[in-house]
Design a protein around this motif. Structure first.
Motif, PDB file in Angstrom:
ATOM      1  N   PHE A 196      11.849  22.533  27.577  1.00 29.60           N
ATOM      2  CA  PHE A 196      12.766  21.565  28.103  1.00 29.60           C
ATOM      3  C   PHE A 196      12.302  21.236  29.992  1.00 29.60           C
ATOM      4  O   PHE A 196      11.559  22.343  30.130  1.00 29.60           O
ATOM      5  CB  PHE A 196      13.569  23.015  28.762  1.00 29.60           C
ATOM      6  N   ILE A 197      12.956  20.793  30.916  1.00 30.19           N
ATOM      7  CA  ILE A 197      12.694  19.893  32.048  1.00 30.19           C
ATOM      8  C   ILE A 197      13.540  20.835  32.559  1.00 30.19           C
ATOM      9  O   ILE A 197      14.955  20.329  32.540  1.00 30.19           O
ATOM     10  CB  ILE A 197      11.971  18.232  31.958  1.00 30.19           C
ATOM     11  N   ASN A 247      12.600  13.273  39.107  1.00 26.92           N
ATOM     12  CA  ASN A 247      11.523  12.258  39.502  1.00 26.92           C
ATOM     13  C   ASN A 247      10.820  11.102  38.916  1.00 26.92           C
ATOM     14  O   ASN A 247      10.516  10.339  38.969  1.00 26.92           O
ATOM     15  CB  ASN A 247      10.294  13.521  40.421  1.00 26.92           C
ATOM     16  N   ILE A 248      10.584  12.037  37.657  1.00 29.33           N
ATOM     17  CA  ILE A 248      10.317  11.219  36.457  1.00 29.33           C
ATOM     18  C   ILE A 248      10.710  10.130  36.208  1.00 29.33           C
ATOM     19  O   ILE A 248      10.513   8.859  35.756  1.00 29.33           O
ATOM     20  CB  ILE A 248      10.188  12.055  35.488  1.00 29.33           C
ATOM     21  N   ALA A 249      12.514  10.202  36.195  1.00 29.30           N
ATOM     22  CA  ALA A 249      12.835   8.981  36.372  1.00 29.30           C
ATOM     23  C   ALA A 249      12.612   7.619  37.236  1.00 29.30           C
ATOM     24  O   ALA A 249      12.732   6.985  37.131  1.00 29.30           O
ATOM     25  CB  ALA A 249      14.614   8.846  36.262  1.00 29.30           C
ATOM     26  N   ALA A 265      16.943  13.221  28.336  1.00 28.70           N
ATOM     27  CA  ALA A 265      17.223  13.868  26.761  1.00 28.70           C
ATOM     28  C   ALA A 265      16.271  13.166  26.493  1.00 28.70           C
ATOM     29  O   ALA A 265      15.448  14.296  25.733  1.00 28.70           O
ATOM     30  CB  ALA A 265      18.784  13.397  26.351  1.00 28.70           C
ATOM     31  N   GLN A 266      15.576  11.851  26.543  1.00 27.03           N
ATOM     32  CA  GLN A 266      14.687  11.387  26.031  1.00 27.03           C
ATOM     33  C   GLN A 266      12.894  12.636  26.310  1.00 27.03           C
ATOM     34  O   GLN A 266      12.409  12.879  26.074  1.00 27.03           O
ATOM     35  CB  GLN A 266      14.380  10.149  26.279  1.00 27.03           C
ATOM     36  N   LEU A 267      12.501  12.951  27.932  1.00 26.14           N
ATOM     37  CA  LEU A 267      12.032  14.134  28.387  1.00 26.14           C
ATOM     38  C   LEU A 267      12.263  15.272  27.665  1.00 26.14           C
ATOM     39  O   LEU A 267      11.153  15.987  26.823  1.00 26.14           O
ATOM     40  CB  LEU A 267      11.958  13.654  29.912  1.00 26.14           C
ATOM     41  N   ALA A 322      10.071  18.259  23.666  1.00 27.59           N
ATOM     42  CA  ALA A 322       9.799  19.253  22.451  1.00 27.59           C
ATOM     43  C   ALA A 322       7.963  18.726  21.604  1.00 27.59           C
ATOM     44  O   ALA A 322       7.865  19.388  20.328  1.00 27.59           O
ATOM     45  CB  ALA A 322      11.163  19.371  21.588  1.00 27.59           C
ATOM     46  N   ILE A 323       8.633  17.936  21.036  1.00 29.42           N
ATOM     47  CA  ILE A 323       7.623  17.465  20.007  1.00 29.42           C
ATOM     48  C   ILE A 323       6.498  17.133  20.252  1.00 29.42           C
ATOM     49  O   ILE A 323       5.709  17.521  19.662  1.00 29.42           O
ATOM     50  CB  ILE A 323       7.866  15.391  20.162  1.00 29.42           C
ATOM     51  N   ASN A 324       5.886  16.667  22.088  1.00 24.05           N
ATOM     52  CA  ASN A 324       4.455  17.314  22.645  1.00 24.05           C
ATOM     53  C   ASN A 324       4.107  18.907  21.881  1.00 24.05           C
ATOM     54  O   ASN A 324       3.315  19.231  21.491  1.00 24.05           O
ATOM     55  CB  ASN A 324       4.805  17.217  23.826  1.00 24.05           C
ATOM     56  N   GLY A 325       5.013  19.664  21.970  1.00 22.55           N
ATOM     57  CA  GLY A 325       4.999  21.618  21.773  1.00 22.55           C
ATOM     58  C   GLY A 325       4.669  20.625  20.502  1.00 22.55           C
ATOM     59  O   GLY A 325       3.979  22.288  20.081  1.00 22.55           O
ATOM     60  N   TRP A 326       5.981  20.725  19.633  1.00 21.33           N
ATOM     61  CA  TRP A 326       5.262  20.908  18.364  1.00 21.33           C
ATOM     62  C   TRP A 326       3.763  20.771  17.925  1.00 21.33           C
ATOM     63  O   TRP A 326       3.207  20.757  16.900  1.00 21.33           O
ATOM     64  CB  TRP A 326       6.901  20.617  17.756  1.00 21.33           C
ATOM     65  N   THR A 327       3.306  19.570  18.662  1.00 19.55           N
ATOM     66  CA  THR A 327       2.348  18.507  17.689  1.00 19.55           C
ATOM     67  C   THR A 327       0.994  19.931  18.169  1.00 19.55           C
ATOM     68  O   THR A 327       0.346  20.221  17.675  1.00 19.55           O
ATOM     69  CB  THR A 327       1.826  17.830  18.692  1.00 19.55           C
TER      70      THR A 327
END
Length: 634
Positions: free
Chosen positions: A169-170, A177-179, A603-605, A610-615
Motif C-alpha cells: 500500500f502507499i 505528492n505523486i498526484a 487506488a491506481q498507485l 501490488a502488481i509490481n510487488g507480485w511481478t
C-alpha cells in the motif's frame, strides 16, 4: 525407435515386430494413438515436467483471445510473442503450484465446487447444468478432472497473490505528492533539427556495407525452413456432404431440445441521467425534470440516437447505453422488473435507481416462450450434420493413422485408399508461417521433429481444433543460412544512413545546448542555426500534440530555479533531434485537486504497487528456480 527397427530389422522378423506394433491400432484405433504418442515436454521447473500439451493449450487459448479481440487471424510476428506469453504463464503456474504445496495452502472441495457452479458459462435454465459443463469442457479439449485441477491451482495462486497485495500500500501523503507530480504542467519551447538533409547527402561505401554485413551477421540469417505435404480430415468437410430432410431436423431438435432452449433474453437501450453521490433533493429534482422532458420527446417520436446526438458533447445531460441480450438476474432487480415487463419496441417510464434516472427501451426479445425450431434451425442443421458425420470422421481418421504408419515413407498410399488429396505447403520456419494451418504449434512441432525431419517419416496423427486430423511429412528442407549480401544491401544502406544522420543531428543539437547553457538567448541560437522555436504553455504529460520523446525529456529535466530555465535534448524516432527549454513548472496544490481524482490516483498507485510487488515476487521465484525451456519443442 521406429526408424531403428526399419533400418536394422528385415525379413520375417521385421514383419512379426511390425505386426505386433500394429495390434494397438486394430483394437483401440486413433484414440490410443493420440493418447500415447510419447511424453513431450515444453519445460522443466525444478525438476517437474511441464508438458507440451499444457503449453499448446495455453497458447491456443491466447490465440483464440487475440482472434476474438482483433477479428482476424494471428499475424506471423505476433505468434512468437504469444508463444512466449504462453510458456511464461505455464512456468509461473508451476512455480506457484510448488510454492503453494510447500506453504501448505489448500482449496477445499466445497470452495472449488462453489466457484465452478457460479461460473456463468456453465449455467442452464435452473442454474448450474452438468451437461453444459461437460460439453463446454469437451469443446475446449479438457476433462472435468483437468479443469478442476487447473481451477484449484488458479484459486491457490489468487489466494497467495491477494495475501501479498494486502501488504502493498502507499500512504496518503506519498499518494498526494505523486498526484501533484502527475498533474503538473510545464511551459516549454523546443526546436527540431531535421536529419533529412544529412541523410540525402550521405554516401555509404561498399566497404561500410560489407563491414556491417559481417558485424551484424546474426541479423541477416535466414532461419531453417521446411515444406510439407499433408493429408487433412475435417469433420466440417464430411458434414457438408450429409443430406437431411426437414423431418430429420425436427426430430433431432425434439430429441435435443434442452440444448436449444434459451432463457428469455432482452436486448435494449437506455438513457441514463447520472445523479452525483450526495446530491441534494433540489439537484435530484432538477435532473428528474430533464429526464421527464426527454421522455416526452420520445413519446412524441424522437429516437434515442437523435436525442443523444443533440447533446452538448462537453456537458451532456445523459448517457446513451446500448445493451446486448440480457437474462434475468444480471441487472439490478429494479431494472429487471421494468425490463421484463414491457414488450419489444416499448419504452419504459422514468426509473429511479441508486445512481440516477433511467429510460429503457426494449429492442428485441428472444428465448423463453419465444423459443421455436425456426429460431435455431441453422444451429440444429449444423449439429445434425456433425452428428451424422462423426462416425465417418473417426473411421477415416483410424484408417489414416494405420496407413500412414504402415507406409511411413509416403502419403500416396493413404491418399489413394481414402480418396483424399495430398496438399503441399510453402516454405515456413519455426517462427514465420504464411498459411493459417502452419501456425498451429502442433504442426510446427511435428514438422521440425527428429522423427519427421531427420528420419524422413510420416508424422503421427495430429489432432487440431474444430475436429481436424492431419498427418504430414517433410518434402523439402532448407538449413539455416546467411542471406546473400545483395538481398540485404538496401536494408543495410538505409540503416547506416539513418544512424549517421541521427548522430549528426544529435551532435549539432548538443552544440546548441552548450550555447544555451552558456546563457546564449533563444533568439541568438535561432538566428545562428536557422531554428524555429515552438512555444507551448501548460503542457501535460499526456499532451497528444507533442512528440512522446519530447514529453519524456521535458518531464525528466527536474524543476528550474526561480528565474532560470532548464535545457535538454531528445532524439526522435525519425532520427531528428529536439532542443528543449523548460521555463516554468506548475504543480497544483492538493486543496485545488478534485477529491474523486485524488482517490482514483491513490487506488491506481496501490494497484500498481501490488502488481509490481507480485511481478518482483515471480521474478525472485524464477531467479532461484532451475528452469529449462525446450524451445525446439515449441
Amino acid at each position: 525407435m521406429l526408424q531403428l527397427i526399419r533400418d536394422k530389422v528385415t525379413g520375417w522378423i521385421a514383419a512379426i515386430i511390425m505386426g505386433l506394433l500394429i495390434i494397438p491400432f486394430a483394437f483401440w484405433g486413433i484414440n490410443y494413438y493420440f493418447d500415447n504418442g510419447g511424453n513431450v515436454n515444453a519445460a522443466s521447473v525444478n525438476g517437474a515436467a511441464v508438458s507440451l500439451q499444457q503449453f499448446q493449450q495455453a497458447y491456443q487459448n491466447l490465440r483464440r483471445q487475440w482472434q476474438d479481440n482483433v477479428g482476424s487471424s494471428v499475424p506471423t510476428e505476433q505468434e512468437t510473442a504469444l508463444k512466449q506469453r504462453a510458456i511464461d504463464a505455464i512456468v509461473d503456474r508451476e512455480l506457484l503450484n510448488q510454492v503453494n504445496a510447500d506453504a501448505g495452502l489448500r482449496i477445499s472441495d466445497e470452495q472449488l465446487a462453489t466457484v465452478i457452479r457460479s461460473l456463468s458459462y456453465f449455467q442452464g435454465t435452473t442454474g448450474f447444468d452438468r451437461d453444459i459443463y461437460e460439453r463446454t469442457l469437451m469443446s475446449a479439449g479438457l476433462s472435468p478432472a483437468e479443469f478442476e485441477t487447473q481451477t484449484r491451482q488458479d484459486l491457490l495462486a489468487d489466494q497467495l497473490q491477494n495475501g501479498l497485495a494486502a501488504t502493498a500500500f502507499i500512504t496518503k501523503t506519498a499518494a498526494g505528492n505523486i498526484a501533484r507530480i502527475l498533474q503538473q504542467k510545464r511551459d516549454i519551447s523546443y526546436a527540431v533539427l531535421s536529419s533529412d538533409a544529412a541523410k540525402e547527402a550521405l554516401e555509404i561505401s561498399e566497404e561500410d556495407v560489407k563491414q556491417r554485413y559481417e558485424a551484424d551477421a546474426e541479423q541477416f540469417m535466414e532461419p531453417e525452413q521446411v515444406r510439407i505435404a499433408y493429408i487433412e480430415i475435417a469433420l466440417e468437410t464430411i458434414a457438408a456432404e450429409v443430406t437431411q430432410t426437414e423431418a430429420d431436423l425436427t426430430a433431432y431438435y425434439e430429441a435435443n431440445k434442452n440444448r436449444y432452449n434459451l432463457d428469455e433474453q432482452r436486448k435494449y437501450q437506455e438513457l441514463f441521467f447520472s445523479v452525483p453521490e450526495g446530491a441534494s433533493a433540489e439537484d435530484k429534482a432538477e435532473i428528474r425534470t430533464k429526464a421527464v422532458t426527454v421522455l416526452a420527446r420520445i413519446r412524441s417520436g424522437a429516437t434515442f440516437d437523435a436525442l443523444a446526438k443533440e447533446q452538448d458533447s462537453e456537458h451532456p445531460e445523459f448517457e446513451k447505453i446500448d445493451m446486448d441480450f440480457m437474462t434475468r438476474g444480471i441487472m439490478e432487480p429494479e431494472v429487471d422488473e421494468v425490463l421484463f415487463a414491457i414488450n419489444a419496441g416499448e419504452t419504459s417510464d422514468i426509473l429511479e435507481t441508486k445512481t440516477g434516472f433511467r429510460i429503457l427501451q426494449v429492442l428485441e426479445i428472444k428465448g423463453g416462450s419465444n423459443n421455436t425450431f425456426e429460431d435455431v434451425r441453422g444451429e440444429v442443421e449444423k449439429d445434425y450434420r456433425n452428428s451424422q458425420a462423426e462416425p465417418r470422421y473417426y473411421e477415416l481418421a483410424d484408417q489414416l493413422v494405420t496407413l500412414a504408419f504402415e507406409h511411413p515413407d509416403s502419403l500416396e498410399v493413404a491418399a489413394e485408399e481414402l480418396k483424399l488429396p495430398v496438399r503441399e505447403s510453402s516454405f515456413f520456419s519455426r517462427s514465420q508461417q504464411v498459411e493459417e494451418l502452419l501456425r498451429d504449434p502442433k504442426i510446427i512441432a511435428a514438422s521440425f521433429s527428429e522423427e519427421v525431419l531427420e528420419g524422413g517419416n510420416n508424422s503421427e496423427a495430429i489432432e487440431l481444433e474444430s475436429d481436424r486430423t492431419v498427418v504430414l511429412r517433410v518434402i523439402d528442407h532448407k538449413p539455416e543460412s546467411k542471406k546473400p549480401l545483395e538481398a540485404v544491401r538496401e536494408e543495410i544502406v538505409t540503416r547506416l544512413k539513418y544512424e549517421r544522420s541521427r548522430d549528426q543531428a544529435k551532435a549539432k543539437g548538443e552544440e546548441i545546448l552548450k550555447g544555451l547553457r552558456a546563457e546564449q538567448t533563444k533568439d541568438a541560437v535561432a538566428s545562428q542555426y536557422g531554428l524555429t522555436w515552438t512555444d507551448k504553455n501548460g503542457v501535460t504529460r499526456d499532451d497528444n500534440s507533442t512528440d512522446f520523446a519530447i514529453l519524456k525529456a521535458v518531464f525528466g529535466l527536474g524543476d528550474p530555479e526561480t528565474g532560470k530555465t532548464l535545457v535538454g535534448g531528445a532524439s526522435l524516432a525519425s532520427g531528428d533531434y529536439a532542443v528543449i527549454i523548460v521555463s516554468g513548472v506548475h504543480k497544483p496544490e492538493l486543496a485545488e485537486m478534485d477529491k474523486t481524482q485524488l482517490e482514483a490516483i491513490e487506488a491506481q498507485l496501490n494497484q500498481l504497487n501490488a502488481i509490481n510487488g507480485w511481478t518482483r515476487y515471480l521474478k525472485s521465484l524464477r531467479k532461484d528456480a532451475d528452469i529449462t525451456i525446450f524451445q525446439d519443442n515449441l
